[in-house]
Design a protein around this motif. Structure first.
Motif, PDB file in Angstrom:
ATOM      1  N   CYS A  81      99.212   5.520  86.816  1.00  0.00           N
ATOM      2  CA  CYS A  81      99.069   6.164  85.516  1.00  0.00           C
ATOM      3  C   CYS A  81      99.481   7.632  85.642  1.00  0.00           C
ATOM      4  O   CYS A  81      99.733   8.108  86.756  1.00  0.00           O
ATOM      5  N   PRO A  82      99.546   8.376  84.542  1.00  0.00           N
ATOM      6  CA  PRO A  82     100.041   9.761  84.596  1.00  0.00           C
ATOM      7  C   PRO A  82      99.268  10.658  85.555  1.00  0.00           C
ATOM      8  O   PRO A  82      98.045  10.586  85.670  1.00  0.00           O
ATOM      9  N   VAL A  83     100.015  11.537  86.225  1.00  0.00           N
ATOM     10  CA  VAL A  83      99.492  12.546  87.148  1.00  0.00           C
ATOM     11  C   VAL A  83      99.786  13.912  86.534  1.00  0.00           C
ATOM     12  O   VAL A  83     100.786  14.086  85.834  1.00  0.00           O
ATOM     13  N   THR A  84      98.921  14.890  86.791  1.00  0.00           N
ATOM     14  CA  THR A  84      99.166  16.236  86.271  1.00  0.00           C
ATOM     15  C   THR A  84      99.322  17.250  87.404  1.00  0.00           C
ATOM     16  O   THR A  84      98.874  17.036  88.523  1.00  0.00           O
ATOM     17  N   LEU A  85      99.974  18.344  87.052  1.00  0.00           N
ATOM     18  CA  LEU A  85      99.973  19.571  87.840  1.00  0.00           C
ATOM     19  C   LEU A  85      99.280  20.593  86.945  1.00  0.00           C
ATOM     20  O   LEU A  85      99.906  21.227  86.100  1.00  0.00           O
ATOM     21  N   SER A  86      97.984  20.723  87.085  1.00  0.00           N
ATOM     22  CA  SER A  86      97.155  21.402  86.088  1.00  0.00           C
ATOM     23  C   SER A  86      97.468  22.871  85.913  1.00  0.00           C
ATOM     24  O   SER A  86      97.436  23.398  84.797  1.00  0.00           O
ATOM     25  N   HIS A  87      97.777  23.558  87.010  1.00  0.00           N
ATOM     26  CA  HIS A  87      98.012  25.002  86.934  1.00  0.00           C
ATOM     27  C   HIS A  87      98.979  25.403  88.040  1.00  0.00           C
ATOM     28  O   HIS A  87      98.613  25.980  89.041  1.00  0.00           O
ATOM     29  N   SER A  88     100.249  25.072  87.809  1.00  0.00           N
ATOM     30  CA  SER A  88     101.314  25.358  88.774  1.00  0.00           C
ATOM     31  C   SER A  88     102.556  25.831  88.036  1.00  0.00           C
ATOM     32  O   SER A  88     102.824  25.405  86.910  1.00  0.00           O
ATOM     33  N   ASN A  89     103.328  26.675  88.685  1.00  0.00           N
ATOM     34  CA  ASN A  89     104.549  27.215  88.104  1.00  0.00           C
ATOM     35  C   ASN A  89     105.771  26.800  88.916  1.00  0.00           C
ATOM     36  O   ASN A  89     105.650  26.412  90.089  1.00  0.00           O
ATOM     37  N   PRO A  90     106.955  26.878  88.326  1.00  0.00           N
ATOM     38  CA  PRO A  90     108.162  26.459  89.043  1.00  0.00           C
ATOM     39  C   PRO A  90     108.534  27.409  90.185  1.00  0.00           C
ATOM     40  O   PRO A  90     108.608  28.629  90.003  1.00  0.00           O
ATOM     41  N   LEU A  91     108.775  26.817  91.323  1.00  0.00           N
ATOM     42  CA  LEU A  91     109.195  27.571  92.499  1.00  0.00           C
ATOM     43  C   LEU A  91     110.526  28.264  92.255  1.00  0.00           C
ATOM     44  O   LEU A  91     110.797  29.327  92.828  1.00  0.00           O
ATOM     45  N   GLY A 117      98.705  31.114  84.514  1.00  0.00           N
ATOM     46  CA  GLY A 117      98.807  32.493  84.066  1.00  0.00           C
ATOM     47  C   GLY A 117      98.474  33.538  85.106  1.00  0.00           C
ATOM     48  O   GLY A 117      98.250  34.704  84.751  1.00  0.00           O
ATOM     49  N   VAL A 118      98.448  33.164  86.380  1.00  0.00           N
ATOM     50  CA  VAL A 118      98.169  34.132  87.443  1.00  0.00           C
ATOM     51  C   VAL A 118      99.448  34.926  87.729  1.00  0.00           C
ATOM     52  O   VAL A 118     100.501  34.355  88.022  1.00  0.00           O
ATOM     53  N   GLY A 119      99.349  36.253  87.671  1.00  0.00           N
ATOM     54  CA  GLY A 119     100.520  37.093  87.782  1.00  0.00           C
ATOM     55  C   GLY A 119     101.323  36.891  89.050  1.00  0.00           C
ATOM     56  O   GLY A 119     102.555  36.854  89.005  1.00  0.00           O
ATOM     57  N   ILE A 120     100.645  36.762  90.196  1.00  0.00           N
ATOM     58  CA  ILE A 120     101.379  36.642  91.457  1.00  0.00           C
ATOM     59  C   ILE A 120     102.123  35.318  91.571  1.00  0.00           C
ATOM     60  O   ILE A 120     102.992  35.170  92.431  1.00  0.00           O
ATOM     61  N   PHE A 121     101.796  34.342  90.728  1.00  0.00           N
ATOM     62  CA  PHE A 121     102.531  33.081  90.711  1.00  0.00           C
ATOM     63  C   PHE A 121     103.654  33.080  89.676  1.00  0.00           C
ATOM     64  O   PHE A 121     104.484  32.183  89.666  1.00  0.00           O
ATOM     65  N   MET A 122     103.672  34.113  88.811  1.00  0.00           N
ATOM     66  CA  MET A 122     104.711  34.185  87.778  1.00  0.00           C
ATOM     67  C   MET A 122     105.902  35.035  88.193  1.00  0.00           C
ATOM     68  O   MET A 122     107.038  34.746  87.824  1.00  0.00           O
ATOM     69  N   HIS A 148     108.298  30.714  82.006  1.00  0.00           N
ATOM     70  CA  HIS A 148     107.981  29.519  82.790  1.00  0.00           C
ATOM     71  C   HIS A 148     107.911  28.285  81.898  1.00  0.00           C
ATOM     72  O   HIS A 148     108.334  27.196  82.301  1.00  0.00           O
ATOM     73  N   ILE A 149     107.377  28.441  80.693  1.00  0.00           N
ATOM     74  CA  ILE A 149     107.380  27.325  79.747  1.00  0.00           C
ATOM     75  C   ILE A 149     108.813  26.892  79.450  1.00  0.00           C
ATOM     76  O   ILE A 149     109.136  25.693  79.449  1.00  0.00           O
ATOM     77  N   ASP A 150     109.678  27.854  79.202  1.00  0.00           N
ATOM     78  CA  ASP A 150     111.084  27.543  78.916  1.00  0.00           C
ATOM     79  C   ASP A 150     111.721  26.768  80.067  1.00  0.00           C
ATOM     80  O   ASP A 150     112.439  25.784  79.850  1.00  0.00           O
ATOM     81  N   TYR A 151     111.471  27.231  81.281  1.00  0.00           N
ATOM     82  CA  TYR A 151     112.122  26.605  82.434  1.00  0.00           C
ATOM     83  C   TYR A 151     111.724  25.138  82.558  1.00  0.00           C
ATOM     84  O   TYR A 151     112.583  24.253  82.712  1.00  0.00           O
ATOM     85  N   VAL A 152     110.425  24.866  82.502  1.00  0.00           N
ATOM     86  CA  VAL A 152     109.971  23.483  82.680  1.00  0.00           C
ATOM     87  C   VAL A 152     110.362  22.618  81.485  1.00  0.00           C
ATOM     88  O   VAL A 152     110.720  21.447  81.637  1.00  0.00           O
ATOM     89  N   SER A 153     110.337  23.191  80.277  1.00  0.00           N
ATOM     90  CA  SER A 153     110.781  22.444  79.091  1.00  0.00           C
ATOM     91  C   SER A 153     112.241  22.051  79.211  1.00  0.00           C
ATOM     92  O   SER A 153     112.628  20.923  78.872  1.00  0.00           O
TER      93      SER A 153
END
Length: 330
Positions: free
Chosen positions: A183-193, A221-226, A240-245
């Motif tokens: 069933c579906p899996v999530t990446l709850s709070h991750s940004n694109p490498l 929304g953690v700055g050091i990950f953005m 980051h939203i744009d990239y993953v979209s």
């Protein structure tokens, strides 16, 4: 906020898929959760344990938060079903579910998965930064993938209806989770490498694999990950939203801010206490910045300016995570 953005924000089910509270004196900060409601957020997932938090502490935290919710029935509600989430929105109350960051509290007992679900936990990430009995984390020198016990837990989570999450989880272990899931899996709070080189971020192929399960990537929304400048502006987050979209489609995008700035002194002490989980050189420490709850309306406005459709925006704001709940929860 202009009229069109306000109307859209008000009718959307707005979700923050991952919110943290200080580990010390958590009850002091429960009222702070209403910052989300004032910002037009309808439903939040509150972390009740991570890293090396034992089961007893997890249960006590959940019990305390459940009691506070029960004592404030006009203001908030425990969300255990997709219908509960909609009801919270319709009645103007803040919906609250729980999450657990890592399977440490399970020990070696798969039966605890059902207990977690029964007390209100609705997603659990497999590993928090460092290896546990299930697999390996993003800050381990080697990643050998899911353990036999990890596979047992995966099957039990599918049976129970607990969403499997792969933020903080090592690459190979995360791929094993995705490949073993029904069933579906999530990446709850991750940004694109691809936008920010940091071990906590995820490569494109993992984003695509998560989306292929029907899952959702919650942008963090953690700055050091953005970015390298610790910039938590709404524009930085929207990038980051744009990239993953663009990569997998807006139907696989959500928001999991990882907001945990209620007590900066506590956060600094926590990060300094365990160099294995938060190794030096990766930006962990005093001065870390977080996207604030009050920025949610700005996200809606920014998505409209970028000409996302209303349907896509409603999905990103929370509808996509509701779809996962409908598909997985029992």
């Amino acid at each position: 906020m202009d009229t069109a953005a306000r109307s859209l924000h008000d009718r959307a089910l707005v979700v923050d898929y991952h919110v943290c509270l200080p580990e010390e004196n958590q009850a002091r900060y429960f009222e702070s959760l209403f910052r989300y409601q004032r910002a037009g957020v309808d439903w939040i997932f509150v972390n009740v344990a991570d890293s090396t938090v034992p089961l007893e502490v997890l249960v006590r935290r959940a019990a305390e938060l459940r009691r506070w919710i029960a004592l404030n029935p006009q203001r908030c509600v425990l969300v255990g079903s997709a219908a509960d989430a909609r009801s919270a929105q319709e009645t103007g109350r803040l919906g609250i579910s729980f999450d657990v960051e890592g399977g440490y509290s399970l020990g070696n007992d798969v039966a605890i998965v059902q207990l977690l679900y029964d007390i209100g936990v609705r997603w659990m990430l497999m590993v928090y930064n460092n290896a546990n009995a299930l697999g390996y984390g993003v800050h381990d020198a080697q990643d050998h993938g899911l353990t036999p016990f990890g596979y047992e837990v995966i099957a039990e989570m599918d049976r129970v209806g607990l969403v499997k999450d792969c933020s903080h989880t090592g690459y190979r272990t995360a791929r094993d989770v995705i490949d073993a899931s029904s069933c579906p899996v999530t990446l709850s709070h991750s940004n694109p490498l691809a936008l920010r080189k940091h071990p906590r971020n995820v490569p494109d192929d993992l984003i695509k694999a998560c989306a292929a399960t029907g899952g959702v990537i919650g942008l963090c929304g953690v700055g050091i990950f953005m970015n390298e400048t610790n910039d938590t502006s709404t524009e930085a987050f929207l990038r980051h939203i744009d990239y993953v979209s663009d990569l997998v489609g807006p139907e696989h995008v959500g928001i999991g801010t990882d907001y945990c700035d209620f007590d900066p002194e506590w956060l600094a002490r926590l990060l300094a206490s365990n160099a294995n989980s938060w190794p030096p050189g990766f930006g962990y420490g005093p001065g870390m910045k977080f996207l604030a709850p009050e920025q949610f309306p700005e996200i809606t406005e920014g998505l409209l300016r970028r000409r996302y459709s209303d349907a896509a925006i409603e999905g990103i704001l929370g509808g996509n995570f509701l779809r996962v709940a409908n598909a997985v929860w029992k």
